[in-house]
Motif scaffolding. Structure first.
Motif, PDB file in Angstrom:
ATOM      1  N   ALA A  58      64.003  19.445   9.186  1.00  0.00           N
ATOM      2  CA  ALA A  58      62.859  19.392  10.117  1.00  0.00           C
ATOM      3  C   ALA A  58      63.005  17.984  10.953  1.00  0.00           C
ATOM      4  O   ALA A  58      63.119  17.089  10.062  1.00  0.00           O
ATOM      5  CB  ALA A  58      61.675  19.545   9.692  1.00  0.00           C
ATOM      6  N   GLY A  59      62.643  18.150  12.241  1.00  0.00           N
ATOM      7  CA  GLY A  59      62.778  16.980  12.957  1.00  0.00           C
ATOM      8  C   GLY A  59      61.362  16.480  12.831  1.00  0.00           C
ATOM      9  O   GLY A  59      60.586  16.991  12.365  1.00  0.00           O
ATOM     10  N   PHE A  86      63.771  11.320  23.113  1.00  0.00           N
ATOM     11  CA  PHE A  86      65.071  11.518  23.181  1.00  0.00           C
ATOM     12  C   PHE A  86      65.824  12.322  22.096  1.00  0.00           C
ATOM     13  O   PHE A  86      66.848  12.877  22.378  1.00  0.00           O
ATOM     14  CB  PHE A  86      65.608  10.135  23.356  1.00  0.00           C
ATOM     15  N   ARG A  87      65.475  11.841  20.845  1.00  0.00           N
ATOM     16  CA  ARG A  87      66.061  12.346  19.540  1.00  0.00           C
ATOM     17  C   ARG A  87      65.879  14.010  19.792  1.00  0.00           C
ATOM     18  O   ARG A  87      66.885  14.686  19.523  1.00  0.00           O
ATOM     19  CB  ARG A  87      65.485  12.128  18.298  1.00  0.00           C
ATOM     20  N   LEU A 108      72.939  11.200  16.415  1.00  0.00           N
ATOM     21  CA  LEU A 108      72.011  10.218  16.218  1.00  0.00           C
ATOM     22  C   LEU A 108      72.512   9.194  15.209  1.00  0.00           C
ATOM     23  O   LEU A 108      71.834   8.105  15.229  1.00  0.00           O
ATOM     24  CB  LEU A 108      70.813  10.946  15.538  1.00  0.00           C
ATOM     25  N   ALA A 109      72.956   9.751  14.202  1.00  0.00           N
ATOM     26  CA  ALA A 109      73.750   8.594  13.142  1.00  0.00           C
ATOM     27  C   ALA A 109      74.435   7.576  13.519  1.00  0.00           C
ATOM     28  O   ALA A 109      74.462   6.425  13.445  1.00  0.00           O
ATOM     29  CB  ALA A 109      74.370   9.302  11.903  1.00  0.00           C
ATOM     30  N   ARG A 110      75.193   7.972  14.518  1.00  0.00           N
ATOM     31  CA  ARG A 110      76.126   7.103  15.435  1.00  0.00           C
ATOM     32  C   ARG A 110      75.283   6.261  16.354  1.00  0.00           C
ATOM     33  O   ARG A 110      75.676   5.093  16.747  1.00  0.00           O
ATOM     34  CB  ARG A 110      77.458   7.755  16.031  1.00  0.00           C
ATOM     35  N   LEU A 111      74.533   7.031  17.249  1.00  0.00           N
ATOM     36  CA  LEU A 111      73.791   6.253  18.433  1.00  0.00           C
ATOM     37  C   LEU A 111      72.722   5.387  17.923  1.00  0.00           C
ATOM     38  O   LEU A 111      72.390   4.368  18.445  1.00  0.00           O
ATOM     39  CB  LEU A 111      73.351   7.473  19.133  1.00  0.00           C
ATOM     40  N   ARG A 112      72.141   5.833  17.097  1.00  0.00           N
ATOM     41  CA  ARG A 112      70.918   5.035  16.354  1.00  0.00           C
ATOM     42  C   ARG A 112      69.839   4.630  17.312  1.00  0.00           C
ATOM     43  O   ARG A 112      69.697   3.586  17.468  1.00  0.00           O
ATOM     44  CB  ARG A 112      71.304   3.950  15.493  1.00  0.00           C
ATOM     45  N   PRO A 113      69.272   5.584  17.906  1.00  0.00           N
ATOM     46  CA  PRO A 113      68.256   5.332  18.903  1.00  0.00           C
ATOM     47  C   PRO A 113      67.351   4.502  18.571  1.00  0.00           C
ATOM     48  O   PRO A 113      66.583   3.575  19.249  1.00  0.00           O
ATOM     49  CB  PRO A 113      68.009   6.649  19.843  1.00  0.00           C
ATOM     50  N   GLU A 114      66.780   4.972  17.282  1.00  0.00           N
ATOM     51  CA  GLU A 114      65.645   4.010  16.857  1.00  0.00           C
ATOM     52  C   GLU A 114      65.667   2.580  16.681  1.00  0.00           C
ATOM     53  O   GLU A 114      64.832   2.062  16.573  1.00  0.00           O
ATOM     54  CB  GLU A 114      65.110   4.784  15.435  1.00  0.00           C
ATOM     55  N   GLN A 147      65.730  15.728  22.431  1.00  0.00           N
ATOM     56  CA  GLN A 147      66.526  16.274  23.618  1.00  0.00           C
ATOM     57  C   GLN A 147      67.991  16.294  23.039  1.00  0.00           C
ATOM     58  O   GLN A 147      68.667  17.079  23.230  1.00  0.00           O
ATOM     59  CB  GLN A 147      66.471  15.217  24.624  1.00  0.00           C
ATOM     60  N   VAL A 148      68.237  15.463  22.161  1.00  0.00           N
ATOM     61  CA  VAL A 148      69.556  15.371  21.492  1.00  0.00           C
ATOM     62  C   VAL A 148      69.892  16.706  20.640  1.00  0.00           C
ATOM     63  O   VAL A 148      70.818  17.536  20.829  1.00  0.00           O
ATOM     64  CB  VAL A 148      69.959  14.223  20.695  1.00  0.00           C
ATOM     65  N   ARG A 149      68.707  16.690  20.086  1.00  0.00           N
ATOM     66  CA  ARG A 149      69.076  18.184  19.138  1.00  0.00           C
ATOM     67  C   ARG A 149      69.260  19.364  19.946  1.00  0.00           C
ATOM     68  O   ARG A 149      69.938  20.059  19.590  1.00  0.00           O
ATOM     69  CB  ARG A 149      67.462  18.140  18.309  1.00  0.00           C
ATOM     70  N   THR A 150      68.323  19.429  21.141  1.00  0.00           N
ATOM     71  CA  THR A 150      68.434  20.515  21.935  1.00  0.00           C
ATOM     72  C   THR A 150      69.797  20.605  22.607  1.00  0.00           C
ATOM     73  O   THR A 150      70.650  21.923  22.515  1.00  0.00           O
ATOM     74  CB  THR A 150      67.286  20.592  22.889  1.00  0.00           C
ATOM     75  N   GLU A 151      70.318  19.515  22.970  1.00  0.00           N
ATOM     76  CA  GLU A 151      71.719  19.534  23.644  1.00  0.00           C
ATOM     77  C   GLU A 151      72.712  20.235  22.565  1.00  0.00           C
ATOM     78  O   GLU A 151      73.481  20.981  22.809  1.00  0.00           O
ATOM     79  CB  GLU A 151      71.729  17.982  23.940  1.00  0.00           C
ATOM     80  N   ALA A 152      72.466  19.462  21.383  1.00  0.00           N
ATOM     81  CA  ALA A 152      73.679  20.097  20.310  1.00  0.00           C
ATOM     82  C   ALA A 152      73.466  21.595  20.036  1.00  0.00           C
ATOM     83  O   ALA A 152      74.433  22.417  19.894  1.00  0.00           O
ATOM     84  CB  ALA A 152      73.344  19.307  19.163  1.00  0.00           C
ATOM     85  N   ARG A 153      72.251  21.915  20.016  1.00  0.00           N
ATOM     86  CA  ARG A 153      71.991  23.407  19.785  1.00  0.00           C
ATOM     87  C   ARG A 153      72.536  24.425  21.112  1.00  0.00           C
ATOM     88  O   ARG A 153      73.371  25.264  20.965  1.00  0.00           O
ATOM     89  CB  ARG A 153      70.392  23.805  19.671  1.00  0.00           C
ATOM     90  N   VAL A 154      72.314  23.713  22.295  1.00  0.00           N
ATOM     91  CA  VAL A 154      72.996  24.578  23.584  1.00  0.00           C
ATOM     92  C   VAL A 154      74.434  24.690  23.515  1.00  0.00           C
ATOM     93  O   VAL A 154      75.048  25.379  23.532  1.00  0.00           O
ATOM     94  CB  VAL A 154      72.521  23.734  24.621  1.00  0.00           C
ATOM     95  N   ARG A 155      75.236  23.413  22.960  1.00  0.00           N
ATOM     96  CA  ARG A 155      76.551  23.559  22.814  1.00  0.00           C
ATOM     97  C   ARG A 155      77.034  24.367  21.881  1.00  0.00           C
ATOM     98  O   ARG A 155      78.129  24.904  22.022  1.00  0.00           O
ATOM     99  CB  ARG A 155      76.994  22.035  22.513  1.00  0.00           C
ATOM    100  N   VAL A 156      76.441  24.353  20.530  1.00  0.00           N
ATOM    101  CA  VAL A 156      76.963  25.171  19.449  1.00  0.00           C
ATOM    102  C   VAL A 156      76.709  26.757  19.894  1.00  0.00           C
ATOM    103  O   VAL A 156      77.686  27.581  19.843  1.00  0.00           O
ATOM    104  CB  VAL A 156      75.958  24.872  18.335  1.00  0.00           C
ATOM    105  N   ALA A 157      75.596  26.725  20.649  1.00  0.00           N
ATOM    106  CA  ALA A 157      75.557  28.401  21.232  1.00  0.00           C
ATOM    107  C   ALA A 157      76.600  28.710  21.900  1.00  0.00           C
ATOM    108  O   ALA A 157      76.897  29.802  21.964  1.00  0.00           O
ATOM    109  CB  ALA A 157      73.973  28.191  22.086  1.00  0.00           C
TER     110      ALA A 157
END
Ligand SMILES: Nc1ncnc2c1ncn2[C@@H]1O[C@H](COP(=O)(O)OP(=O)(O)OP(=O)(O)O)[C@@H](O)[C@H]1O
Ligand SMILES: [Mg+2]
Lengths: 468, 289
Positions: free
Chosen positions: A231-232, A193-194, A145-151, A196-206
């Motif tokens: 916290a998000g 979207f943010r 998120l820091a690189r993509l900066r969707p906000e 979803q990114v958090r979820t995606e990262a968790r899934v990959r780490v898992a």
């Protein structure tokens, strides 16, 4: 999102279900054998082709109330991920970030859910990996998120939407009423979207570290045990809803303590005066009537970046408790300090927007945006030191990360010497206090510093530390 | 034992839609499971999101009889389960003076004198039945014990008559606004479904279906404004029922599009509290209301 996961077949499904149930139990869900059996039958009944149906089937059989749903969804995503493993294009470099942002903007404008889900995966794959081994050592949603900066895409998406509607009704009249809703709608999509990114990262780490471990650790528990620093936005929203129940609980506890403290203190002078009528024998001890004088509270909060969630939550909590004090004053700082007491009082009607309003309306930053405890504390002492007196309890909130600037210890000493007591609540765990640019240990020598990482701890600390 | 009304999740969605209920994927999936697993369905959610309507729609689709137990504070066994018709029993006793007491007693505790209430009626029904236990949270805790018993084995014991077992299991829907927490035991008997506010696209379709003659673009704008209101921190946010009311009002007023004046003048249809109206007006940048 009806993509069947390649791995999810009848054979593998039992294992996943068992793992999911185990993880949910570890988070305190009461799931009996009957429910697990029903869950298995439910999955069979809906089949394995549609992931969202599987999700609903499990939710219907394993959950008993809506409050459990957010946590359930996070755990479900780990055990029944959308795609089997990382997608192919892990190599996309920095150069492609711009292109990715552009595609993200288009998907946000179209509110295309499946494109957004795909993009979340792609973003974590190309921007979120860290470490040196070929497939990455880990995945970070924070880095992604820091690189993509969707906000920062708000304006771009707004422009796209405007172009699209101009095309639709070419030459049409005045702006539509609903135009004024657009920005908030885009913000909600970006926030989704943010997440979803958090979820995606968790899934990959898992996938790398094993689901069970990640499910226990990283999905967060009930709102009040979520780490403030991790916290998000959605979790902070969840947390904010706990402010009033927590305040009510604390108020009862404080009232009880006050009653106890008021009892049994003998007023010697009045007892002796009363004893004159009994020939000087103190027959009736007179209990000291405590003046209803309630303590004064000063809250001094770092509201920069990552600690803002912690500060805002505490401010709301203190505001909800304001009956308990004769006076509450709240000051916020980043590198300058300003009083925000009024903003907080008004903020109770719109708690979610509080943080943004503080940053917008108070003078908190000078010529740079980084926190600078030294200057901020110095300014507090200079402008507001009168707020602190012998009846005042001062709470300082922040991670004590000074960005290498002078911590200004004399200012803290001065506050301590004037106040009845000073407590410093630090959202970081003690093992980090001596690392990097933290001045925590230096401050901790002057005032009582305690770690305070989640709402549950905060509630306990406040209940214990507040003077009665 | 399954009720066997539906063949698949899609079947649920299609047939409910045909009778005028548009089910989200979550609703369609869970209704299908309740049918398949033969378990009662506990539906929670804010007021006006279609909880009651769902039960009615299932009954229409399955061509089943809808039996409704409306819960309220003070509802008890004699309202929910059965009661003896005392007046009629007395008449019978006075009519048969020359009989022995034993004869009379077997007689007056017979079918003829039994007043069947919703729960018993549903259990005894030989036809397809949807049993709607509406606003369960309004009933007192004791009634939960009763429900628990009935919904566990679908049988009822009337001491004077013996045990009555369902020959055909009803499709059971319990609704709750969560004004009181239902007991864990009752929850465990049920499949759980939370109906929240619908997604934008679904709400638009509900509007178009429920309010014939409503312009598509206007429907879309309405739904967006309602979405914005729901994101605000109001005392009572508008539900689907209010969206529908609002659309009907605008249609009646002949408003073709949403503009500042229309919204300002009709905000009272969707928001019930004066302070909500003021707050929403401020947030929507409306001129003074
Ligand atoms: N998915 C839907 N499809 C069609 N109509 C719907 C849908 N959802 C809600 N409605 C309509 O919304 C209105 C409110 O529904 P209903 O009375 O069932 O709400 P409820 O959830 O039972 O509310 P309460 O908690 O106040 O009893 C009804 O007119 C219903 O027809
Ligand atoms: Mg209802």
């Amino acid at each position: 999102m009806t993509t069947p996961s390649a791995e999810v077949t009848a054979a593998g499904v039992t294992d996943r279900l068992t793992g999911l149930v185990r993880a949910l139990r570890a988070h305190g869900f009461g799931i009996g054998t009957g429910e697990s059996v029903d869950a298995g039958r439910a999955l069979e009944a809906v089949g394995f082709a549609d992931r969202e149906r599987m999700r609903e089937a499990l939710a219907a059989t394993l959950l008993h109330q809506e409050g459990q749903r957010a946590l359930f969804d996070r755990v479900f995503d780990l055990y029944f991920p959308a795609s089997a493993g990382p997608v192919a294009d892990e190599t996309a470099g920095q150069a492609d970030t711009a292109a990715l942002r552009e595609r993200l903007a288009a998907a946000l404008a179209a509110d295309d859910r499946s494109a957004l889900a795909r993009l979340a995966g792609e973003a974590v794959g190309s921007l979120g990996g860290y470490g040196s081994s070929p497939g990455s050592d880990g995945w970070s949603s924070y880095q992604t998120l820091a690189r993509l900066r969707p906000e920062t895409l708000l304006a771009r998406v707004r422009a796209m939407l405007r172009d699209a509607s101009a095309l639709e009704d070419a030459g049409s009249q005045a702006p539509a009423f609903t135009d004024r809703l657009t920005d908030d709608e885009i913000r909600r999509r970006i926030e989704a979207f943010r997440e979803q990114v958090r979820t995606e990262a968790r899934v990959r780490v898992a996938e790398r570290q094993g689901r069970d471990r990640v499910a226990r650790r990283a999905v967060g528990g009930a709102a009040d045990s979520v780490d403030f620093l991790l916290a998000g936005r959605a979790q902070l929203d969840e947390l904010r809803r706990t402010v009033h129940p927590l305040a009510r609980k604390l108020a009862t506890r404080l009232a009880a303590r006050r009653r106890r403290a008021a009892r049994g203190r003998i007023d010697l002078r009045r007892t002796l005066r009363g004893s004159l009528s009994t020939g000087g024998v103190p027959m009736r001890p007179v209990l000291r009537r405590r003046r209803p004088g309630r303590p004064e509270l000063v809250l001094l909060c770092d509201v920069s970046g990552s600690v803002a969630g912690f500060a805002n939550f505490t401010m709301l909590l203190v505001q909800a408790l304001h009956d308990q004090f004769s006076r509450v004053r709240v000051f916020a700082f980043v590198n300058r300090t300003d009083e925000v007491t009024d903003l907080i009082a008004r903020g109770s009607s719109d708690p979610a927007g509080l943080g943004a309003r503080i940053l917008a309306e108070a003078e908190l930053t000078g010529w740079h945006g980084q926190s600078d405890y030294g200057s901020a504390l110095g300014e507090f002492v200079e402008r507001y030191v009168d707020a602190v007196g012998p009846r005042t309890a001062v709470f300082i909130l922040g991670d004590a990360r000074t960005n290498m600037t002078d911590p200004n210890l004399p200012a803290v000493r001065l506050i301590r010497d004037r106040a009845r007591r000073v407590h410093w609540l630090n959202p970081e765990q003690p093992s980090l206090w001596s690392t990097g640019d933290s001045a925590a240990l230096a401050y901790a020598e002057l005032v009582d510093m305690r770690p305070c990482r989640n709402a549950r701890q905060l509630g306990e600390l406040i209940g214990r530390l507040l003077p009665v | 034992m399954t009720t066997g009304y539906f063949t698949s999740v899609d079947d649920v969605a299609e047939r409910l839609a045909a009778t005028g209920y548009l089910a989200s994927p979550a609703v369609a999936t869970t209704v299908f499971l309740a049918d398949r697993l033969g378990k009662p369905l506990l539906v929670e959610g804010p007021a006006g999101v279609g909880k009651t309507e769902l039960a009615k729609a299932v009954a229409r689709v399955a061509d089943a009889r809808l039996i409704r137990l409306q819960c309220y504070e003070g509802v008890d066994e004699s309202r929910a389960l059965y009661e003896w018709n005392h007046a009629k029993q007395l008449l019978r006793i006075t009519a048969g003076r020359e009989e022995s007491w034993d004869e009379t007693r077997t007689d007056i505790f017979g079918e003829e004198f039994l007043l069947s209430r919703p729960l018993l009626t549903a259990i005894r029904s030989a036809d397809p039945t949807v049993l709607l236990i509406d606003e369960t949270d309004k009933a007192d805790v004791e009634v939960e014990g009763l429900l628990l018993e009935v919904l566990s084995d679908f049988q009822v014991t009337v001491p004077e008559l013996g045990t009555i077992t369902a020959t055909r299991r009803p499709f059971v829907v319990l609704t709750s606004n969560a004004s009181r927490e239902l007991s864990e035991a009752l929850r465990r008997r049920c499949l759980f479904l939370h109906i929240g506010f619908p997604e934008e696209e679904l709400e638009r379709r509900i509007l178009t279906m429920r309010v014939p003659g409503l312009d598509e673009a206007l429907a879309a704008s309405l739904v967006r404004v309602v979405g914005a209101l729901r994101a605000m921190d109001l005392r009572k946010v508008p539900s689907v029922a209010e969206t529908i009311d609002w659309a009907r009002t605008l249609l009646a007023l002949g408003a073709g599009t949403l503009d500042e004046t229309v919204v300002r003048d009709s905000l009272g249809v969707i928001l019930k509290h004066q302070d909500d109206i003021l707050k929403a007006a401020a947030k929507l940048d409306l001129d003074a209301v």
